[in-house]
Design a protein around this motif. Structure first.
Motif, mmCIF file in Angstrom:
data_model
loop_
_atom_site.group_PDB
_atom_site.id
_atom_site.type_symbol
_atom_site.label_atom_id
_atom_site.label_comp_id
_atom_site.label_asym_id
_atom_site.label_seq_id
_atom_site.Cartn_x
_atom_site.Cartn_y
_atom_site.Cartn_z
ATOM 1 N N PHE A 1 -29.417 0.918 -76.591
ATOM 2 C CA PHE A 1 -30.418 0.637 -77.620
ATOM 3 C C PHE A 1 -30.147 -0.734 -78.249
ATOM 4 C CE2 PHE A 1 -31.428 0.474 -82.136
ATOM 5 C CZ PHE A 1 -32.787 0.730 -82.126
ATOM 6 N N LEU A 2 -28.891 -0.966 -78.608
ATOM 7 C CA LEU A 2 -28.531 -2.252 -79.211
ATOM 8 C C LEU A 2 -28.831 -3.417 -78.279
ATOM 9 C CD1 LEU A 2 -25.124 -1.737 -81.051
ATOM 10 C CD2 LEU A 2 -27.308 -2.382 -82.051
ATOM 11 N N HIS A 3 -28.419 -3.299 -77.026
ATOM 12 C CA HIS A 3 -28.589 -4.410 -76.094
ATOM 13 C C HIS A 3 -30.058 -4.637 -75.722
ATOM 14 C CE1 HIS A 3 -24.457 -5.609 -75.671
ATOM 15 N NE2 HIS A 3 -24.145 -4.323 -75.754
ATOM 16 N N PHE A 4 -30.835 -3.567 -75.648
ATOM 17 C CA PHE A 4 -32.269 -3.694 -75.383
ATOM 18 C C PHE A 4 -32.933 -4.466 -76.527
ATOM 19 C CE2 PHE A 4 -36.683 -2.307 -75.515
ATOM 20 C CZ PHE A 4 -37.066 -2.399 -74.184
ATOM 21 N N ASN A 5 -32.639 -4.048 -77.761
ATOM 22 C CA ASN A 5 -33.252 -4.700 -78.923
ATOM 23 C C ASN A 5 -32.679 -6.087 -79.171
ATOM 24 O OD1 ASN A 5 -35.286 -2.820 -80.259
ATOM 25 N ND2 ASN A 5 -33.601 -1.472 -79.717
ATOM 26 N N LEU A 6 -31.419 -6.266 -78.828
ATOM 27 C CA LEU A 6 -30.807 -7.585 -78.953
ATOM 28 C C LEU A 6 -31.503 -8.586 -78.029
ATOM 29 C CD1 LEU A 6 -28.433 -9.045 -80.380
ATOM 30 C CD2 LEU A 6 -27.083 -8.539 -78.350
ATOM 31 N N ALA A 7 -31.749 -8.170 -76.780
ATOM 32 C CA ALA A 7 -32.463 -9.041 -75.836
ATOM 33 C C ALA A 7 -33.849 -9.380 -76.375
ATOM 34 C CB ALA A 7 -32.557 -8.376 -74.463
ATOM 35 N N HIS A 8 -34.534 -8.375 -76.893
ATOM 36 C CA HIS A 8 -35.881 -8.581 -77.450
ATOM 37 C C HIS A 8 -35.836 -9.616 -78.582
ATOM 38 C CE1 HIS A 8 -39.964 -7.060 -78.654
ATOM 39 N NE2 HIS A 8 -39.588 -7.651 -79.774
ATOM 40 N N GLU A 9 -34.950 -9.405 -79.522
ATOM 41 C CA GLU A 9 -34.881 -10.294 -80.690
ATOM 42 C C GLU A 9 -34.429 -11.709 -80.323
ATOM 43 O OE1 GLU A 9 -36.227 -9.640 -83.520
ATOM 44 O OE2 GLU A 9 -36.682 -7.592 -82.926
ATOM 45 N N THR A 10 -33.656 -11.822 -79.251
ATOM 46 C CA THR A 10 -33.183 -13.139 -78.809
ATOM 47 C C THR A 10 -34.346 -14.083 -78.511
ATOM 48 O OG1 THR A 10 -31.137 -12.211 -77.929
ATOM 49 C CG2 THR A 10 -31.826 -14.321 -77.041
ATOM 50 N N ILE A 11 -35.438 -13.546 -77.981
ATOM 51 C CA ILE A 11 -36.600 -14.392 -77.668
ATOM 52 C C ILE A 11 -37.118 -15.080 -78.928
ATOM 53 C CG2 ILE A 11 -39.027 -14.351 -76.903
ATOM 54 C CD1 ILE A 11 -36.840 -14.225 -74.654
ATOM 55 N N HIS A 12 -37.046 -14.393 -80.057
ATOM 56 C CA HIS A 12 -37.517 -14.988 -81.313
ATOM 57 C C HIS A 12 -36.611 -16.124 -81.788
ATOM 58 C CE1 HIS A 12 -40.525 -11.922 -81.347
ATOM 59 N NE2 HIS A 12 -39.661 -10.948 -81.537
ATOM 60 N N LEU A 13 -35.404 -16.214 -81.232
ATOM 61 C CA LEU A 13 -34.500 -17.320 -81.580
ATOM 62 C C LEU A 13 -34.879 -18.629 -80.877
ATOM 63 C CD1 LEU A 13 -30.986 -15.611 -81.511
ATOM 64 C CD2 LEU A 13 -32.235 -16.407 -83.525
ATOM 65 N N LEU A 14 -35.751 -18.558 -79.879
ATOM 66 C CA LEU A 14 -36.150 -19.791 -79.197
ATOM 67 C C LEU A 14 -36.788 -20.768 -80.184
ATOM 68 C CD1 LEU A 14 -37.561 -18.314 -75.862
ATOM 69 C CD2 LEU A 14 -35.449 -19.637 -76.154
ATOM 70 N N SER A 15 -37.535 -20.222 -81.130
ATOM 71 C CA SER A 15 -38.124 -21.010 -82.218
ATOM 72 C C SER A 15 -38.507 -20.005 -83.299
ATOM 73 C CB SER A 15 -39.350 -21.781 -81.732
ATOM 74 O OG SER A 15 -39.856 -22.590 -82.762
ATOM 75 N N PRO A 16 -37.579 -19.689 -84.209
ATOM 76 C CA PRO A 16 -37.776 -18.572 -85.150
ATOM 77 C C PRO A 16 -39.051 -18.675 -85.983
ATOM 78 C CG PRO A 16 -35.497 -19.290 -85.179
ATOM 79 C CD PRO A 16 -36.264 -20.310 -84.378
#
Length: 199
Positions: free
Chosen positions: A83-98
């Protein structure tokens, strides 16, 4: 971890998770390889895990361009690591340009779902279970975003990288830019992708 980042964290109380921060940095490098460089004006200061209402990438200090990922802590017995790693990957995309939460588009959320679904997980059934949840809920906003991004990427596997060359922020890309960059995409799909994602 950079000492300057550690000192920045001291300004923002919370439960900082160093191991998850390292994983997020790895996912971010993978995302940059697939979708183009992140906006380096922003500094990622880490991952917090706690009693958050939802998982979110948060521009914690817009003036200084500092961002963090906040993940929900779930009760024991849940498929916790996956669960953590799935959501972590998802949220990482928003770090491309927060982006601000109310500015995120279906395009950005669809890319985030797609990226999460392209990872491997400790429980070999976890990914299939996640896909099944999306498939069984075709009108869910995340499913709609994922399916439209899938159409975009099927029309041109490098579509996201090409679009981000025009604008680093996925949520600032226009329907006209999508149609110009990916001639095979339907205008209706491009228009759905630029809609603001409900918070």
């Amino acid at each position: 971890m950079d000492k300057s980042v550690i000192s920045l964290r001291e300004e923002f109380p919370g439960s900082w998770a160093d191991e998850l921060t390292v994983h997020a940095e790895q996912r971010l490098r993978e995302a940059e390889h697939l979708y183009g460089e992140r906006d380096r004006a922003w500094t990622f200061i880490g991952v917090q895990v706690g009693s958050f209402e939802k998982n979110v990438t948060w521009p914690i200090d817009k003036k200084r361009k500092l961002a963090c990922i906040c993940l929900q802590q779930l009760p024991p017995g849940y498929a916790w690591p996956d669960f953590l790693h799935f959501n972590l990957a998802h949220e990482t995309i928003h770090l491309l340009s927060p982006p601000d939460a109310d500015q995120v588009t279906y395009l950005e959320e669809g890319v985030a779902v797609s990226f999460s679904l392209s990872r491997t997980y400790a429980n070999h059934n976890y990914l299939g279970e996640q896909v099944k949840i999306f498939e069984e809920n075709p009108s869910d906003k995340y499913t709609v975003a994922w399916k439209d991004v899938d159409q975009l990427v099927r029309a041109d596997p490098d579509a996201i990288k090409k679009l981000r060359l025009q604008n680093q922020s996925l949520s600032a890309i226009s329907a006209a830019q999508i149609v110009d960059a990916v001639p095979g995409i339907e205008v209706a799909v491009a228009e759905r992708l630029i809609r603001k994602f409900p918070v």
